[in-house]
Each structure stands twice: as structure tokens, then as C-alpha cells.
Enzyme design. Structure first.
Site, PDB file in Angstrom:
ATOM      1  N   SER A  93     -24.129  93.974  57.397  1.00 41.37           N
ATOM      2  CA  SER A  93     -23.205  95.062  57.934  1.00 41.37           C
ATOM      3  C   SER A  93     -23.577  95.948  56.803  1.00 41.37           C
ATOM      4  O   SER A  93     -24.971  96.560  57.006  1.00 41.37           O
ATOM      5  CB  SER A  93     -22.183  93.712  56.870  1.00 41.37           C
ATOM      6  OG  SER A  93     -21.044  95.249  57.800  1.00 41.37           O
ATOM      7  N   ASP A 122     -19.901  90.377  67.621  1.00 40.68           N
ATOM      8  CA  ASP A 122     -19.975  91.278  66.556  1.00 40.68           C
ATOM      9  C   ASP A 122     -19.657  92.428  66.658  1.00 40.68           C
ATOM     10  O   ASP A 122     -19.224  93.257  67.480  1.00 40.68           O
ATOM     11  CB  ASP A 122     -21.413  91.491  66.965  1.00 40.68           C
ATOM     12  CG  ASP A 122     -20.948  91.528  65.290  1.00 40.68           C
ATOM     13  OD1 ASP A 122     -21.048  92.330  64.314  1.00 40.68           O
ATOM     14  OD2 ASP A 122     -23.054  91.190  65.012  1.00 40.68           O
ATOM     15  N   HIS A 166     -19.556  88.348  64.057  1.00 47.79           N
ATOM     16  CA  HIS A 166     -19.998  89.020  62.512  1.00 47.79           C
ATOM     17  C   HIS A 166     -21.078  88.144  61.216  1.00 47.79           C
ATOM     18  O   HIS A 166     -21.967  88.788  60.331  1.00 47.79           O
ATOM     19  CB  HIS A 166     -19.579  90.545  61.924  1.00 47.79           C
ATOM     20  CG  HIS A 166     -20.271  91.545  60.907  1.00 47.79           C
ATOM     21  ND1 HIS A 166     -21.260  92.233  61.839  1.00 47.79           N
ATOM     22  CD2 HIS A 166     -19.818  92.251  59.743  1.00 47.79           C
ATOM     23  CE1 HIS A 166     -21.115  93.225  60.295  1.00 47.79           C
ATOM     24  NE2 HIS A 166     -20.188  93.113  59.553  1.00 47.79           N
TER      25      HIS A 166
END
Length: 306
Positions: A118, A258, A285
Site C-alpha cells: 500500500s 482491491d 487489499h
């Protein structure tokens, strides 16, 4: 895993503009007899806990793994007094901290790879684009290449939520009410579909989400009040524009559900010269939780391959 294979330390870090002594906490799993994998957690401000499944890379492939809490969270120095300080919370701050860790552990000589998840992937790609000595491979997991594209994708995903949930989010955003139970509940619906599809969330993920509630200065200043309300100072970031400078092989990973949608990953794939992209079909995610065995197999084989 024996405790003898795990070591922890604290590294002094001169954070620009900090106004007080600072430190970075880190953990090494497996020692440094071989080039390690440095794991860059998300947030900013989430802490390392939710990335700990990546210890599997050492258990299975005997590749040492380094975790650390980025400045501002976890066991590293926190800066609640810097809430909203755009001059303090910058990419450069976190790049300097990463370089400080790499230099302290002599990794420019030993060699190392990076796995950024991320926000950690945004940070890792920025670092890799500077072509640091010793960097061997780069893994970007759920990493936005462009915050405008990421924001656009989140708005699309929000449009698919039930009408009552959308209405709460829209009303709270209109009023700037990001702390009400109603807003948190509506965020929870989004997160259950596009952050992590495991129910309940793993304890390690809850610990990291707890960091963001306890000390949100970095997150709120750089990102904003939630995963999809992006008002912070990196809202215009377009990391893919520097990605042509990444010389090492790269692996891109995201989930079918995601919050970092394919359109937000594609610029990495188009721009990084030596790159492979895999989408995990059952994940959102948190691919390293949701399809843990598949995730580790992809990363391990990539790191061990020539």
C-alpha cells in the site's frame, strides 16, 4: 521459529524539523547472513504488525526479513504535535528514514530487496527510482501508482455500495464529520469489501488499524480521514512518472477486489522496465492475509529467481 533467529533494535534518526530526538524501531528475522527483504508497511502510520505474515518468506525460503515501524507510529518515535504539519510529514522524511536503516545495517554492501504494501509500496517505488546501491528486487503489493487514479477508483467502488451506506458517507463528507459512529460504520462496509475480505479481520490487522486511531498524525496529514476521502498532502502524487528509473526487477500484486484497482496499478506495469503483474482472484487489499500461501509462493519464487 526460534527466538535466536529474531533480533530487535532501535536506531537514532535525525528527523528534519522534529524538534526532539527520534528513533526507528526494527526487527530482523533470520539474521543478516544473506541479503534480506525489507518490508515497508502502509498507512502511513499503520505500523508493522499487519505485515508479520511475511515472516513466512524466512520460514519457507530462508530469506531474512526486516520489519520496522516508520517514524510516527508503533514503537518508533511518535509526533502527535505534528498533526497537519505539511512541512514535516513528507515523502522525503520517510525516504531519509529508510536510507538511514539501510545504511546502518550495511545493506548497500550486503544487498537487499524491498516489499512495500500500500503506502509502503509508494515509498518503496520512490526509493527504488533513486537507484540505491545494493537494491536487488522490488515487490509492490496493493501500491497505488497515482493517488488521483486511486481516488477515482475508490469513488467508483463507493458507487457500488448500498444506497444507505453511500448516503451516510456523502453526508458526513459534506459536513466534514469523520469521527461519528455512523461514518465509521459506513467505512467498515467499504473496508470489509475492499480492504480485507476476511471476517473477522485478523488480530494483527486490527493492531495496525489501532495505531491509526491512536496516533493518526501522519495518516491524516498525508492521506486524509479515511481510505477513500483523500485530502492530505500526497493527494496529487503520481509516482509512476519516475518509475522508468527503476532498474531492478519488480513484481506487482493486487487483489481482484482491491481498493487499488487495476487501472491504478497499470501505470507501474507500463513504466517499470522489468516487471511482472499478478492479480490474486480471491483478495482485496490484504493479499498477504487473504491468499497467504499464494502470496508467499509468488514473492518467494520471484525473490529466489534469477
Amino acid at each position: 521459529m526460534s527466538t535466536s533467529s529474531v533480533s530487535e533494535g532501535e536506531l537514532p534518526f535525525e528527523a528534519p524539523g522534529a524538534g526532539k530526538p527520534s528513533k526507528t524501531w526494527y526487527r530482523i528475522v533470520g539474521g543478516l547472513q544473506a541479503p534480506p527483504l525489507i518490508v515497508l508497511h502502509g498507512g502511513p502510520g499503520a505500523g508493522h504488525e499487519y505485515t508479520t505474515p511475511i515472516t513466512d518468506i524466512y520460514e519457507i525460503y530462508k530469506i531474512p526479513v526486516i520489519f520496522y515501524d516508520q517514524i510516527g507510529c508503533g514503537r518508533s518515535t511518535r509526533f502527535p504535535e505534528k498533526m497537519g504539519d505539511d512541512s514535516f510529514w513528507t515523502f522525503d522524511l520517510f525516504l531519509k528514514e529508510l536510507e538511514n536503516l539501510v545504511s546502518h545495517l550495511n545493506l548497500h554492501e550486503l544487498g537487499f530487496s524491498i516489499l512495500g504494501q500500500s503506502w509502503g509500496g509508494m515509498l518503496g517505488a520512490s526509493y527504488a527510482s533513486r537507484r540505491p546501491k545494493g537494491l536487488q528486487k522490488l515487490i509492490l503489493a496493493g501500491a497505488p501508482s497515482s493517488i488521483p487514479l486511486y481516488a477515482k477508483g475508490c469513488r467508483y467502488l463507493l458507487s457500488l455500495l448500498p444506497e444507505d451506506v453511500r448516503n451516510v458517507i456523502e453526508e458526513c463528507e459534506r459536513k466534514g464529520d469523520y469521527e461519528s459512529p455512523e461514518y465509521e460504520a459506513a467505512c467498515g462496509v467499504f473496508y470489509g469489501q475492499h480492504l480485507c475480505r476476511l471476517d473477522p479481520f485478523p488480530d494483527a490487522l486490527m493492531a495496525s488499524l489501532g495505531h491509526l486511531q491512536e496516533e493518526p498524525s501522519a495518516y491524516v496529514t498525508m492521506q486524509g480521514p479515511s481510505e477513500f476521502t483523500i485530502t492530505g498532502n500526497f493527494k496529487d502524487w503520481e509516482g509512476w512518472k519516475e518509475a522508468h528509473n527503476i532498474e531492478v526487477p519488480a513484481l506487482l500484486l493486487n487483489g481482484r477486489y482491491d481498493e487499488v484497482r487495476d487501472a491504478c496499478v497499470e501505470p507501474w506495469f507500463r513504466t517499470i522496465p522489468r516487471v511482472r503483474w499478478v492479480t490474486l482472484e480471491k483478495s482485496a487489499h490484504m493479499t498477504h492475509f487473504e491468499e497467504r500461501e499464494r502470496f508467499m509462493s509468488l514473492c518467494g519464487s520471484f525473490l529466489q529467481g534469477s
